[in-house]
Design a protein around this motif. Structure first.
Motif, PDB file in Angstrom:
ATOM      1  N   THR A 121       8.197  -3.335  -6.678  1.00 23.42           N
ATOM      2  CA  THR A 121       8.039  -4.478  -7.909  1.00 23.42           C
ATOM      3  C   THR A 121       6.882  -5.560  -7.715  1.00 23.42           C
ATOM      4  O   THR A 121       6.001  -5.055  -8.848  1.00 23.42           O
ATOM      5  N   LEU A 122       6.400  -5.152  -6.312  1.00 18.97           N
ATOM      6  CA  LEU A 122       5.206  -5.987  -6.578  1.00 18.97           C
ATOM      7  C   LEU A 122       4.281  -4.858  -6.688  1.00 18.97           C
ATOM      8  O   LEU A 122       3.028  -5.575  -7.302  1.00 18.97           O
ATOM      9  N   ARG A 123       3.847  -3.961  -6.304  1.00 17.59           N
ATOM     10  CA  ARG A 123       2.755  -3.223  -6.837  1.00 17.59           C
ATOM     11  C   ARG A 123       3.199  -2.562  -8.109  1.00 17.59           C
ATOM     12  O   ARG A 123       1.622  -2.705  -8.245  1.00 17.59           O
ATOM     13  N   ARG A 124       4.159  -2.940  -8.670  1.00 19.23           N
ATOM     14  CA  ARG A 124       4.040  -2.256  -9.943  1.00 19.23           C
ATOM     15  C   ARG A 124       3.406  -3.577 -10.644  1.00 19.23           C
ATOM     16  O   ARG A 124       2.598  -3.756 -11.742  1.00 19.23           O
ATOM     17  N   ALA A 125       3.691  -5.238 -10.555  1.00  7.67           N
ATOM     18  CA  ALA A 125       3.107  -6.945 -10.903  1.00  7.67           C
ATOM     19  C   ALA A 125       1.621  -5.951 -10.715  1.00  7.67           C
ATOM     20  O   ALA A 125       0.143  -6.769 -11.374  1.00  7.67           O
ATOM     21  N   ASP A 126       1.239  -5.728  -9.394  1.00 10.07           N
ATOM     22  CA  ASP A 126      -0.269  -5.890  -8.834  1.00 10.07           C
ATOM     23  C   ASP A 126      -1.045  -4.568  -9.596  1.00 10.07           C
ATOM     24  O   ASP A 126      -2.226  -5.295 -10.436  1.00 10.07           O
ATOM     25  N   VAL A 133       0.553  -1.403   0.161  1.00  9.88           N
ATOM     26  CA  VAL A 133      -0.028  -0.010   0.084  1.00  9.88           C
ATOM     27  C   VAL A 133       0.798   1.343  -0.221  1.00  9.88           C
ATOM     28  O   VAL A 133       0.717   2.230  -0.754  1.00  9.88           O
ATOM     29  N   PRO A 134       1.914   1.734   1.286  1.00  6.10           N
ATOM     30  CA  PRO A 134       2.570   2.563   0.485  1.00  6.10           C
ATOM     31  C   PRO A 134       3.746   2.843  -0.060  1.00  6.10           C
ATOM     32  O   PRO A 134       4.110   3.254  -0.993  1.00  6.10           O
ATOM     33  N   ALA A 135       3.423   1.254  -0.867  1.00  7.63           N
ATOM     34  CA  ALA A 135       4.631   1.372  -2.128  1.00  7.63           C
ATOM     35  C   ALA A 135       4.104   2.531  -3.523  1.00  7.63           C
ATOM     36  O   ALA A 135       5.062   2.924  -4.056  1.00  7.63           O
ATOM     37  N   LYS A 136       2.538   1.939  -3.253  1.00  5.44           N
ATOM     38  CA  LYS A 136       1.737   2.762  -4.232  1.00  5.44           C
ATOM     39  C   LYS A 136       2.123   3.944  -4.260  1.00  5.44           C
ATOM     40  O   LYS A 136       2.123   5.460  -5.044  1.00  5.44           O
ATOM     41  N   ARG A 137       2.134   4.635  -2.864  1.00  2.41           N
ATOM     42  CA  ARG A 137       1.997   6.468  -2.527  1.00  2.41           C
ATOM     43  C   ARG A 137       3.097   6.405  -3.432  1.00  2.41           C
ATOM     44  O   ARG A 137       3.816   7.383  -3.272  1.00  2.41           O
ATOM     45  N   TYR A 138       4.638   5.738  -2.528  1.00  2.00           N
ATOM     46  CA  TYR A 138       5.822   6.079  -3.094  1.00  2.00           C
ATOM     47  C   TYR A 138       6.104   5.766  -4.199  1.00  2.00           C
ATOM     48  O   TYR A 138       6.974   6.913  -4.886  1.00  2.00           O
ATOM     49  N   LEU A 139       5.901   5.086  -5.102  1.00  2.00           N
ATOM     50  CA  LEU A 139       5.215   5.253  -6.837  1.00  2.00           C
ATOM     51  C   LEU A 139       4.921   6.172  -7.468  1.00  2.00           C
ATOM     52  O   LEU A 139       5.577   6.672  -8.208  1.00  2.00           O
ATOM     53  N   VAL A 140       3.772   6.871  -6.371  1.00  2.00           N
ATOM     54  CA  VAL A 140       3.341   8.181  -7.496  1.00  2.00           C
ATOM     55  C   VAL A 140       4.125   8.963  -7.537  1.00  2.00           C
ATOM     56  O   VAL A 140       4.198   9.867  -7.823  1.00  2.00           O
ATOM     57  N   ALA A 141       4.540   9.419  -5.996  1.00  2.00           N
ATOM     58  CA  ALA A 141       6.034  10.761  -6.249  1.00  2.00           C
ATOM     59  C   ALA A 141       6.832  10.105  -6.205  1.00  2.00           C
ATOM     60  O   ALA A 141       7.245  11.341  -6.872  1.00  2.00           O
ATOM     61  N   THR A 142       7.540   9.163  -6.995  1.00  2.00           N
ATOM     62  CA  THR A 142       8.517   8.903  -7.769  1.00  2.00           C
ATOM     63  C   THR A 142       8.558   9.188  -9.004  1.00  2.00           C
ATOM     64  O   THR A 142      10.176   8.339  -9.598  1.00  2.00           O
ATOM     65  N   ASP A 143       7.480   8.665  -9.495  1.00  2.00           N
ATOM     66  CA  ASP A 143       7.603   8.132 -10.784  1.00  2.00           C
ATOM     67  C   ASP A 143       6.410   7.592 -12.136  1.00  2.00           C
ATOM     68  O   ASP A 143       5.158   7.246 -11.649  1.00  2.00           O
ATOM     69  N   ALA A 144       6.507   9.610 -12.347  1.00  2.00           N
ATOM     70  CA  ALA A 144       5.374   9.975 -12.793  1.00  2.00           C
ATOM     71  C   ALA A 144       4.565   8.973 -14.266  1.00  2.00           C
ATOM     72  O   ALA A 144       3.900   9.340 -14.359  1.00  2.00           O
ATOM     73  N   ALA A 151       8.935   9.921   1.235  1.00  2.00           N
ATOM     74  CA  ALA A 151       9.621   8.973   0.639  1.00  2.00           C
ATOM     75  C   ALA A 151      11.041   8.516   0.103  1.00  2.00           C
ATOM     76  O   ALA A 151      11.488   7.379   0.511  1.00  2.00           O
ATOM     77  N   ALA A 152      11.928   9.325   1.463  1.00  2.00           N
ATOM     78  CA  ALA A 152      12.811   9.218   1.734  1.00  2.00           C
ATOM     79  C   ALA A 152      12.733   7.839   2.816  1.00  2.00           C
ATOM     80  O   ALA A 152      13.875   7.048   3.249  1.00  2.00           O
ATOM     81  N   ALA A 153      12.523   7.851   4.095  1.00  2.00           N
ATOM     82  CA  ALA A 153      11.842   6.960   4.770  1.00  2.00           C
ATOM     83  C   ALA A 153      11.279   5.784   4.085  1.00  2.00           C
ATOM     84  O   ALA A 153      11.884   4.577   4.963  1.00  2.00           O
ATOM     85  N   TYR A 154      10.537   5.554   3.587  1.00  2.00           N
ATOM     86  CA  TYR A 154      10.193   4.351   2.558  1.00  2.00           C
ATOM     87  C   TYR A 154      10.961   3.417   2.378  1.00  2.00           C
ATOM     88  O   TYR A 154      11.676   2.177   2.805  1.00  2.00           O
ATOM     89  N   GLU A 155      12.353   4.138   1.440  1.00  2.00           N
ATOM     90  CA  GLU A 155      13.641   3.647   1.122  1.00  2.00           C
ATOM     91  C   GLU A 155      14.432   2.507   2.056  1.00  2.00           C
ATOM     92  O   GLU A 155      15.050   2.186   1.757  1.00  2.00           O
TER      93      GLU A 155
END
Ligand SMILES: [Fe+2]
Length: 185
Positions: free
Chosen positions: A152-157, A101-112, A138-142
């Motif tokens: 990677t899971l989130r992209r496959a999701d 779930v946070p991975a989605k929030r992270y990817l939206v922030a870092t990958d347009a 995002a820095a804390a997530y990393e």
């Protein structure tokens, strides 16, 4: 959050199989693919991408079960799902489930490009889940050791929402589930 964890691989397989025709909290109007088909497509996509990381594939298979374990807590479905599988499948699978779930929030922030690919259901739930991460978040997530695998899971999701796509069935995942469960004990 009170979750009774799944006790055996057989019980888990039966639980996943019963997700045929079950939709996430947004219902058929959200992501119009049932949780069984979505889970199988997600795990299959991860197996094609990272064939040696069986834990990640299994995490893909179980990542959305929290929606079924507690349908009243859609925002917490990552944590609910993690609590459901942690004793059986171990801490890494649970952490990947929790982080999707946070991975989605992270990817939206870092990958347009990723942000543009979100399904309508994912876009609606993003707002409920806290929206795009700030730079600090995002820095804390990393810093989490599972951060990149969860992304990677989130992209496959997101790619696992194709109605009618035929992938191997739940029975083909039983050996992998048994292997991961054995390692976790
Ligand atoms: Fe999902």
């Amino acid at each position: 959050m009170k979750v009774t964890p799944v006790a055996t691989v057989d019980e888990l397989v039966a639980f996943i199989a019963a997700c045929d025709g079950t939709f996430d909290s947004l219902g058929p109007d959200g992501d119009p693919i049932d949780i069984l088909a979505h889970s199988l497509q997600c795990a299959h996509g991860l197996a094609a991408r990272l064939p040696t990381d069986v834990e990640l594939q299994v995490a893909g298979l179980v990542h959305d079960l929290g929606h079924v374990v507690d349908p009243d807590d859609p925002v917490g479905h990552g944590e609910v799902g993690a609590a459901y599988v942690r004793p059986l499948l171990g801490p890494r699978v649970a952490r990947l489930v929790e982080l999707h779930v946070p991975a989605k929030r992270y990817l939206v922030a870092t990958d347009a490009r990723y942000a543009k690919q979100l399904s309508s259901g994912s876009t609606v739930s993003l707002a409920m889940q806290g929206g795009t991460m700030s730079r600090e978040e995002a820095a804390a997530y990393e810093l989490d050791p599972c951060a990149q695998n969860a992304a990677t899971l989130r992209r496959a999701d997101e790619a696992a929402k194709v109605i009618g796509r035929v992938v191997p069935g739940i029975e083909t995942w039983i050996p992998a589930l048994r292997r991961v469960a054995e390692q976790a004990q």
